[in-house]
Enzyme design. Sequence first.
Site, PDB file in Angstrom:
ATOM      1  N   LYS A  90     -68.119  18.172  11.881  1.00 33.21           N
ATOM      2  CA  LYS A  90     -67.875  16.666  11.926  1.00 33.21           C
ATOM      3  C   LYS A  90     -67.892  16.127  13.240  1.00 33.21           C
ATOM      4  O   LYS A  90     -67.863  16.930  14.405  1.00 33.21           O
ATOM      5  CB  LYS A  90     -66.616  16.535  11.078  1.00 33.21           C
ATOM      6  CG  LYS A  90     -65.375  16.995  11.570  1.00 33.21           C
ATOM      7  CD  LYS A  90     -64.128  16.846  11.059  1.00 33.21           C
ATOM      8  CE  LYS A  90     -62.820  17.324  11.857  1.00 33.21           C
ATOM      9  NZ  LYS A  90     -61.535  17.068  11.307  1.00 33.21           N
ATOM     10  N   GLY A  91     -67.668  14.863  13.378  1.00 37.05           N
ATOM     11  CA  GLY A  91     -67.479  13.955  14.590  1.00 37.05           C
ATOM     12  C   GLY A  91     -68.314  14.309  15.381  1.00 37.05           C
ATOM     13  O   GLY A  91     -69.659  14.309  15.469  1.00 37.05           O
ATOM     14  N   ARG A 146     -64.758  26.264  11.491  1.00 38.47           N
ATOM     15  CA  ARG A 146     -63.692  27.031  10.894  1.00 38.47           C
ATOM     16  C   ARG A 146     -64.021  27.552   9.761  1.00 38.47           C
ATOM     17  O   ARG A 146     -63.894  28.536   8.955  1.00 38.47           O
ATOM     18  CB  ARG A 146     -62.291  26.896  11.226  1.00 38.47           C
ATOM     19  CG  ARG A 146     -61.747  27.000  12.380  1.00 38.47           C
ATOM     20  CD  ARG A 146     -60.357  26.654  12.762  1.00 38.47           C
ATOM     21  NE  ARG A 146     -60.426  25.014  12.464  1.00 38.47           N
ATOM     22  CZ  ARG A 146     -59.132  24.292  12.674  1.00 38.47           C
ATOM     23  NH1 ARG A 146     -57.998  25.065  13.028  1.00 38.47           N
ATOM     24  NH2 ARG A 146     -59.329  22.955  12.427  1.00 38.47           N
ATOM     25  N   TYR A 172     -52.752  18.939  25.630  1.00 38.87           N
ATOM     26  CA  TYR A 172     -54.296  18.532  25.754  1.00 38.87           C
ATOM     27  C   TYR A 172     -54.858  18.123  27.118  1.00 38.87           C
ATOM     28  O   TYR A 172     -55.747  18.738  27.659  1.00 38.87           O
ATOM     29  CB  TYR A 172     -54.577  17.195  24.836  1.00 38.87           C
ATOM     30  CG  TYR A 172     -56.131  17.119  24.743  1.00 38.87           C
ATOM     31  CD1 TYR A 172     -56.739  17.460  23.772  1.00 38.87           C
ATOM     32  CD2 TYR A 172     -56.664  16.135  25.593  1.00 38.87           C
ATOM     33  CE1 TYR A 172     -58.103  17.231  23.402  1.00 38.87           C
ATOM     34  CE2 TYR A 172     -58.059  15.651  25.399  1.00 38.87           C
ATOM     35  CZ  TYR A 172     -58.658  16.425  24.489  1.00 38.87           C
ATOM     36  OH  TYR A 172     -59.928  16.072  24.117  1.00 38.87           O
ATOM     37  N   LYS A 212     -64.423   7.305  18.383  1.00 37.08           N
ATOM     38  CA  LYS A 212     -63.657   7.285  17.113  1.00 37.08           C
ATOM     39  C   LYS A 212     -64.108   8.665  16.312  1.00 37.08           C
ATOM     40  O   LYS A 212     -65.159   8.913  15.857  1.00 37.08           O
ATOM     41  CB  LYS A 212     -64.437   6.079  16.478  1.00 37.08           C
ATOM     42  CG  LYS A 212     -64.354   4.688  16.810  1.00 37.08           C
ATOM     43  CD  LYS A 212     -64.754   3.676  16.192  1.00 37.08           C
ATOM     44  CE  LYS A 212     -64.471   2.353  16.446  1.00 37.08           C
ATOM     45  NZ  LYS A 212     -65.669   1.972  17.637  1.00 37.08           N
ATOM     46  N   THR A 213     -62.978   9.462  16.287  1.00 34.05           N
ATOM     47  CA  THR A 213     -63.157  10.669  15.732  1.00 34.05           C
ATOM     48  C   THR A 213     -61.701  11.083  14.900  1.00 34.05           C
ATOM     49  O   THR A 213     -60.944  10.100  15.050  1.00 34.05           O
ATOM     50  CB  THR A 213     -63.401  11.960  16.530  1.00 34.05           C
ATOM     51  OG1 THR A 213     -62.316  12.046  17.366  1.00 34.05           O
ATOM     52  CG2 THR A 213     -64.363  11.660  17.358  1.00 34.05           C
TER      53      THR A 213
END
Length: 299
Positions: free
Chosen positions: A17-18, A39, A223, A255-256
Amino acid sequence: MAAAIGTRVAVVTGGNKGIGLEVCRQLASNGITVVLTARDEKRGAAAVEELKDAGLSDVIFHQLEVTDAQSIARLAGFLKARFGKLDILVNNAAIGGVETLPIENPAEIKGLDAFQMMQWMGKQCRPTSDAAKAGIQTNYYGVKNVTEALLPLLQASSDGRVVNVSSDFGLLSHIRNEEVKQELDDIENLTEERLDELLSAFLRDFEAGALDARGWPTEFSAYKVAKVALNSYSRVLARRHPELRINCAHPGYVKTDMTRQTGLLTPAEGAANIVKVALLPEGGQTGAFFALGQEAPFV
């Protein structure tokens, strides 16, 4: 399906995704055989089907949990048996390193600028010790362990390259402890063992509530520290392996799910900034940081 002679092979972590999915799409669109990893087997397989429905047939799914040594070893064994080499590794899999809170009013972000969106996002999460440890484990050690396991296959390529998806949150300016900052920037003398020590010190200081006093970042701290360490590790690795191209790339504020759908760029636009680095001309830059597709300083 084996890659045709002369076809380049890429692995993308967190590819379901993303930004990761769009990196897979853009690499496959460039005639590269892509191993999309994720995963979750169902989500990964569904992502491959989505790309195949779009006419991109040279995409294969392989399960990968970057914090699981056995999962990494299975991927390495599969690549060795199927292709005997790896041309491009895009280390994209990452987590936020914070505990996210439910969003009550997502419409609040309308009309906000980037700084305001970031502030809003900070209010939708809380730092916890477990989340910080998981952030360091995934965003630094996950990347390092995958890269180390796949190094022999990258070296079997005539033009092996690694792109570590980084962030402007990984710039050295986020570290206020000048001594630590200098160590992280002293690539000739920095060792992986010292990086381990610094990350352990960060987690101890996190537990003790001493981040501010010790000059660590206090917002999205795990992070930021993981990405700073990743940038330094990438430069150390690039020095050790001059036969490879090893670079870091900041895709932009995208945008994720990780940014809670805040941001200025679409996943496709962010991915283009990663793919540009992955497809740099042969013999190009190594040990560099790219922001929005352009080389930039690490500080």
